[in-house]
Design an enzyme around this catalytic site. Sequence first.
Site, PDB file in Angstrom:
ATOM      1  CG  ASP A  34      -8.116  -3.505  -2.404  1.00  0.00           C
ATOM      2  OD1 ASP A  34      -8.334  -4.528  -3.116  1.00  0.00           O
ATOM      3  OD2 ASP A  34      -8.216  -3.252  -1.287  1.00  0.00           O
TER       4      ASP A  34
ATOM      5  CB  THR B  62     -13.740 -12.644  -1.082  1.00  0.00           C
ATOM      6  OG1 THR B  62     -13.913 -11.120  -0.936  1.00  0.00           O
ATOM      7  CG2 THR B  62     -14.374 -13.452   0.153  1.00  0.00           C
TER       8      THR B  62
ATOM      9  CD1 TRP C 242     -10.370  -1.466  -3.457  1.00  0.00           C
ATOM     10  CD2 TRP C 242      -9.924   0.865  -4.050  1.00  0.00           C
ATOM     11  NE1 TRP C 242     -10.257  -0.803  -2.143  1.00  0.00           N
ATOM     12  CE2 TRP C 242      -9.893   0.463  -2.641  1.00  0.00           C
ATOM     13  CE3 TRP C 242      -9.709   2.007  -4.467  1.00  0.00           C
ATOM     14  CZ2 TRP C 242      -9.638   1.622  -1.673  1.00  0.00           C
ATOM     15  CZ3 TRP C 242      -9.629   2.987  -3.723  1.00  0.00           C
ATOM     16  CH2 TRP C 242      -9.598   2.866  -2.330  1.00  0.00           C
TER      17      TRP C 242
ATOM     18  CB  SER D 112     -13.230  -5.662   7.380  1.00  0.00           C
ATOM     19  OG  SER D 112     -12.042  -5.118   6.571  1.00  0.00           O
TER      20      SER D 112
ATOM     21  N   GLY E 282      -9.285 -17.401  -7.860  1.00  0.00           N
ATOM     22  CA  GLY E 282      -9.725 -15.949  -6.909  1.00  0.00           C
ATOM     23  C   GLY E 282     -10.255 -16.327  -5.588  1.00  0.00           C
TER      24      GLY E 282
ATOM     25  CG  ASP F  61      -2.194  -0.850   1.024  1.00  0.00           C
ATOM     26  OD1 ASP F  61      -2.558  -0.866  -0.299  1.00  0.00           O
ATOM     27  OD2 ASP F  61      -2.672  -1.643   1.745  1.00  0.00           O
TER      28      ASP F  61
ATOM     29  CB  SER G 114     -19.725 -12.893   5.400  1.00  0.00           C
ATOM     30  OG  SER G 114     -18.733 -13.714   4.845  1.00  0.00           O
TER      31      SER G 114
HETATM   32  N1  GLY Z   1      -7.614  -1.556   0.426  1.00  0.00           N
HETATM   33  C1  GLY Z   1      -8.178  -1.965   1.573  1.00  0.00           C
HETATM   34  C2  GLY Z   1      -9.364  -1.596   1.679  1.00  0.00           C
HETATM   35  O1  GLY Z   1     -10.105  -1.324   0.499  1.00  0.00           O
HETATM   36  O2  GLY Z   1     -10.244  -1.856   2.665  1.00  0.00           O
END
Ligand code: GLY
Length: 393
Positions: free
Chosen positions: A166, A226, A242, A354, A224, A106, A357
């Site tokens: 992201d 999540t 994003w 966040s 892929g 990041d 789930s």
């Molecule tokens: N880049 C992490 C988020 O969007 O939570």
Amino acid sequence: MSEKIETLLKGKPELSEERCREAMDFAVKQVKENLKEFTNDFKKAYSEDGFYKPTPNVNWTTGFWTGQIWLAYEWNKDEPLKEAGLIQAKSFLDRIENKVEVDHHDMGFLYSTSCVAAYKLVGDETGKEAAIKAADQLITRFQPVGEFIQAWGPMNQPENYRFIIDCLLNLPLLYWATDETGDRKYRDIAEKHIHTAISNVIREDYSTWHTFFMNMETGAPDHGSTCQGYRDGSAWARGQAWGIYGCAMAYRYTKRPEYMEDFKHVTGYFLEHLPSDLVPYWDLEFGEGSGEPRDSSSASIAACGMLEMAKYLDKEDAAYYTSIAGKIMESVVENYSVKDLKESNGLVLHSTYSKKSPYNTCTPEGVDECNIWGDYFYMEALTRLSTDWNPYW
Ligand code: GLY
């Protein structure tokens, strides 16, 4: 435009120039008010009961607070804002030199909005030095086998051999570093990552994967999954946002026509899955009546992506996406923005960082609160709508 999108958008007002300026004036007032508490400290990633607490410069989100200070400075050129922005840029130099929590991808979120901004706006050499060091740090995470920048965790372990959608917003830092240093290595890595990422994260129906694993031995695409979305096969709202902004950035820097097409498809999926007030639930699987929280930050991120892409589209398409961005932001201002400084020390309510789930792997935090990038992209979208803005990205 599909019938569904046409019906969704029909009759919805766009944010007027006057309301946009009023909203930005209020945001700038809030940022200035907050300098007392948040100049040497930063705002945390999300508010608690509407109020951010202070944090030292340690997590992946602190650049979004400095970015708000720079956007506010651009708005009214108030010296105290500039002074605070420069103090924070110095903190970012200390952070990268001492390698404080920088072993992840990041670097763009952290350094474009703080240090590249400081350099572009006021020629701050400290900001330039810090941002080049951050670009050097970011390219240490490039994996030649598979050609991608690894998002998180120790390098070279199958369980961490992945990128996330992201990251497309972390790459402008690399293009900037090539422009400043003349060294192509940064851009070459960005270009490889963009190609790997966009070829794999977009599914057949133009929804997107949040994270994508590559095979460590062969470099082939693996699967892929999540982390912050509801489940593997769903579309996490912010991931899709994003993707919208990421495709626009990919086009901005490469001018490859396929990224323009990808932008249109990924944006189409996002719009098809919006509720009537144009602000998504935290996962696009959820709609009206679900009782799930929204993620207002996704709305502003998507609007910024549309406004960026509008610069390169033909006249008709540019007008279409600019109009949608105006409609989305009208709803964010009307229904989600903070209206009273006593209500919150943030700018936009009802974001979700966040949410846990039964099917995802995230740590639950910042559900239905302000979050710091939601506030930042809100100001960026208002700035884009009211000025000819030169991006920090
Ligand atoms: N880049 C992490 C988020 O969007 O939570």
